[in-house]
Design an enzyme around this catalytic site. Structure first.
Site, PDB file in Angstrom:
ATOM      1  N   LYS A   1       0.807  -1.237   0.000  1.00 46.44           N
ATOM      2  CA  LYS A   1       0.000   0.000   0.000  1.00 46.44           C
ATOM      3  C   LYS A   1       0.833   1.277   0.000  1.00 46.44           C
ATOM      4  O   LYS A   1       0.304   2.365   0.211  1.00 46.44           O
ATOM      5  CB  LYS A   1      -1.007   0.039   1.179  1.00 46.44           C
ATOM      6  CG  LYS A   1      -1.925  -1.151   1.223  1.00 46.44           C
ATOM      7  CD  LYS A   1      -2.714  -1.284  -0.039  1.00 46.44           C
ATOM      8  CE  LYS A   1      -2.508  -2.594  -0.720  1.00 46.44           C
ATOM      9  NZ  LYS A   1      -2.796  -2.573  -2.151  1.00 46.44           N
TER      10      LYS A   1
ATOM     11  N   HIS B   1       8.175  -7.463  -0.569  1.00 47.92           N
ATOM     12  CA  HIS B   1       7.707  -6.721   0.607  1.00 47.92           C
ATOM     13  C   HIS B   1       8.555  -7.103   1.824  1.00 47.92           C
ATOM     14  O   HIS B   1       8.270  -6.674   2.936  1.00 47.92           O
ATOM     15  CB  HIS B   1       6.248  -7.059   0.922  1.00 47.92           C
ATOM     16  CG  HIS B   1       5.245  -6.540  -0.068  1.00 47.92           C
ATOM     17  ND1 HIS B   1       5.321  -5.296  -0.628  1.00 47.92           N
ATOM     18  CD2 HIS B   1       4.109  -7.113  -0.572  1.00 47.92           C
ATOM     19  CE1 HIS B   1       4.283  -5.119  -1.444  1.00 47.92           C
ATOM     20  NE2 HIS B   1       3.545  -6.214  -1.433  1.00 47.92           N
TER      21      HIS B   1
ATOM     22  N   LYS C   1      -7.523   5.727  -4.881  1.00 44.09           N
ATOM     23  CA  LYS C   1      -7.576   7.174  -5.143  1.00 44.09           C
ATOM     24  C   LYS C   1      -6.251   7.699  -5.690  1.00 44.09           C
ATOM     25  O   LYS C   1      -6.228   8.666  -6.439  1.00 44.09           O
ATOM     26  CB  LYS C   1      -7.918   7.924  -3.868  1.00 44.09           C
ATOM     27  CG  LYS C   1      -9.368   7.845  -3.474  1.00 44.09           C
ATOM     28  CD  LYS C   1      -9.665   8.931  -2.473  1.00 44.09           C
ATOM     29  CE  LYS C   1     -11.126   8.943  -2.098  1.00 44.09           C
ATOM     30  NZ  LYS C   1     -11.361   9.830  -0.944  1.00 44.09           N
ATOM     31  N   GLY C   2      -5.160   7.123  -5.208  1.00 40.31           N
ATOM     32  CA  GLY C   2      -3.850   7.570  -5.662  1.00 40.31           C
ATOM     33  C   GLY C   2      -3.562   9.017  -5.284  1.00 40.31           C
ATOM     34  O   GLY C   2      -3.029   9.777  -6.101  1.00 40.31           O
TER      35      GLY C   2
HETATM   36  P1  A3P Z   1      -4.767   4.510  -2.234  1.00 41.27           P
HETATM   37  O1  A3P Z   1      -5.470   3.357  -1.629  1.00 41.27           O
HETATM   38  O2  A3P Z   1      -4.399   5.544  -1.220  1.00 41.27           O
HETATM   39  O3  A3P Z   1      -5.458   5.108  -3.387  1.00 41.27           O
HETATM   40  P2  A3P Z   1       0.330  -0.834  -3.577  1.00 41.27           P
HETATM   41  O4  A3P Z   1       0.573  -0.791  -5.033  1.00 41.27           O
HETATM   42  O5  A3P Z   1       1.598  -0.856  -2.764  1.00 41.27           O
HETATM   43  O6  A3P Z   1      -0.631  -1.889  -3.202  1.00 41.27           O
HETATM   44  O7  A3P Z   1      -0.316   0.562  -3.181  1.00 41.27           O
HETATM   45  C1  A3P Z   1      -1.610   0.891  -3.576  1.00 41.27           C
HETATM   46  C2  A3P Z   1      -1.772   2.389  -3.432  1.00 41.27           C
HETATM   47  O8  A3P Z   1      -1.064   3.047  -4.486  1.00 41.27           O
HETATM   48  C3  A3P Z   1      -3.218   2.808  -3.581  1.00 41.27           C
HETATM   49  O9  A3P Z   1      -3.353   3.984  -2.793  1.00 41.27           O
HETATM   50  C4  A3P Z   1      -3.304   3.094  -5.067  1.00 41.27           C
HETATM   51  O10 A3P Z   1      -4.390   3.891  -5.439  1.00 41.27           O
HETATM   52  C5  A3P Z   1      -1.975   3.792  -5.285  1.00 41.27           C
HETATM   53  N1  A3P Z   1      -1.536   3.754  -6.692  1.00 41.27           N
HETATM   54  C6  A3P Z   1      -1.603   2.710  -7.549  1.00 41.27           C
HETATM   55  N2  A3P Z   1      -1.122   3.075  -8.754  1.00 41.27           N
HETATM   56  C7  A3P Z   1      -0.752   4.364  -8.658  1.00 41.27           C
HETATM   57  C8  A3P Z   1      -0.209   5.305  -9.592  1.00 41.27           C
HETATM   58  N3  A3P Z   1       0.042   4.968 -10.845  1.00 41.27           N
HETATM   59  N4  A3P Z   1       0.050   6.543  -9.153  1.00 41.27           N
HETATM   60  C9  A3P Z   1      -0.204   6.896  -7.866  1.00 41.27           C
HETATM   61  N5  A3P Z   1      -0.730   6.062  -6.942  1.00 41.27           N
HETATM   62  C10 A3P Z   1      -1.002   4.809  -7.326  1.00 41.27           C
END
Ligand code: A3P
Length: 335
Positions: free
Chosen positions: A83, A145, A302-303
């Protein structure tokens, strides 16, 4: 008098292994894990191993790859806590390192999920096992991870390049809460409950601060091998982050690439907006066991930076900041 056997006696008699039976590595690991501290609270109980908390299946895989993953000097390892932006980092690093092979108009990321173009060391792809990464040709782009201290020998000291991406713990926690409630059937964790567990250091791959600290310290000790990035910094200047990543990975942008806007193209392709507009990231997914279903879309929510303010109070935010600051005392890392 003869002792009457019960059905369960008979069962165990027929099931007990022969005297010279050597249990498989997997069953030895399972037995070992069953001796470790376990605690409930998240969607599944977590197991504590060397101060870190893991889902049992994940810990099993981490312990397995200690023997099977053979680091190569030209491996690139993308390390994160879940995350923190793993999907984004995978997309960026894949695009940067493969930019001479693929044009932006016909790019693999237009049809393949970023999670699938960079395999995890410890999480096998569906239908594969933990030896899958050994079959990949060099140079390998891999993800993990695992905490720095659990990277198999060679990965933490050899020539491998490690890129670590961390994120504001408040946004990471909010992202985790939504993720667990979405992927695990019947799971309905509350913000309050995950907040107090997280503050105690009890979260998957947590304590959050120890995971960050290990990579942070390694990045100071071996700056040419370990690059420490923050989600928020990439967000505030993604073009600069692409330049920095390319340089660190040994493929700096050329003057020609600079003037033709390659960094901007990479940023655009890997942006949240582009990736979420692609069908491959909207539909489909894989089942992991009978309780977990990973939609392709679950890696995108949401990103945004600062979404925590919509899910926890100012006081909670300040409390978590204070705890993290305290835990990271003596280390210049701040969020
Ligand atoms: P949110 O839940 O805050 O939106 P991971 O890839 O480590 O599982 O992390 C997921 C988080 O990264 C999520 O955050 C996701 O929306 C965000 N995310 C995924 N792709 C992204 C991108 N291209 N740019 C920015 N954030 C991104």
């Amino acid at each position: 008098m003869a002792h009457a056997t019960t059905p369960s006696d008979q069962e165990s008699a027929t099931k007990s292994p022969p005297a010279d039976h050597v249990p498989s590595k997997e069953s030895q690991i399972k037995d070992f894990i069953s001796t470790l501290p376990a605690r409930e609270g998240w969607s599944q109980p977590l197991i504590q191993y060397k101060k870190y908390w893991f889902r049992p299946q994940m810990l099993e895989k981490i312990l397995l790859v200690q023997d099977t993953y053979k680091p190569r000097a030209d491996d690139i390892i993308l390390a994160t806590q879940p995350k923190c932006g793993t999907t984004w980092l995978k997309a960026l690093a894949f695009t940067i390192t493969n930019r001479s092979r693929y044009s932006f108009a016909d790019h693999p990321l237009l049809t393949r999920h970023p999670q699938h173009v960079v395999p995890f060391i410890e999480i096998p792809s569906l239908g594969m096992d933990h030896t899958e990464v050994e079959m990949l040709p060099s140079p390998r782009l891999l993800a993990t991870h695992m905490p720095m201290s659990m990277l198999p020998p060679g990965a933490s000291s050899g020539g491998c390049l490690v890129v670590y991406l961390c994120r504001d713990p408040k946004d990471t926690l909010v992202s985790r809460l939504h993720y667990e409630n979405r992927v695990v059937k019947g799971c309905n964790l509350s913000m309050d409950s995950v907040f107090s567990m997280f503050c105690e250091g009890f979260s998957p791959y947590g304590p959050f601060w120890d995971h960050c600290r290990e990579y942070w310290e390694e990045s100071l000790a071996r700056p040419s091998n370990v690059l420490f990035l923050k989600y928020e910094e990439i967000m505030s200047d993604p073009v600069q982050a692409v330049r920095e990543l390319a340089k660190f990975l040994g493929v700096p942008l050329t003057e020609e690439e600079e003037s033709s806007g390659v960094a901007e193209e990479v940023v655009k392709l890997c942006s949240f907006e582009t990736l979420t507009s692609l069908q491959v990231n909207q539909v489909g997914g894989v089942a992991r066991g009978n309780k977990v279903y990973l939609d392709n879309s679950v890696f995108f929510r949401k990103g945004k930076v600062g979404d925590w303010t919509n899910h926890m109070s100012q006081e909670m935010g300040e409390k978590l900041d204070r705890i993290v600051q305290q835990k990271l005392q003596g280390c210049e890392l701040v969020f």
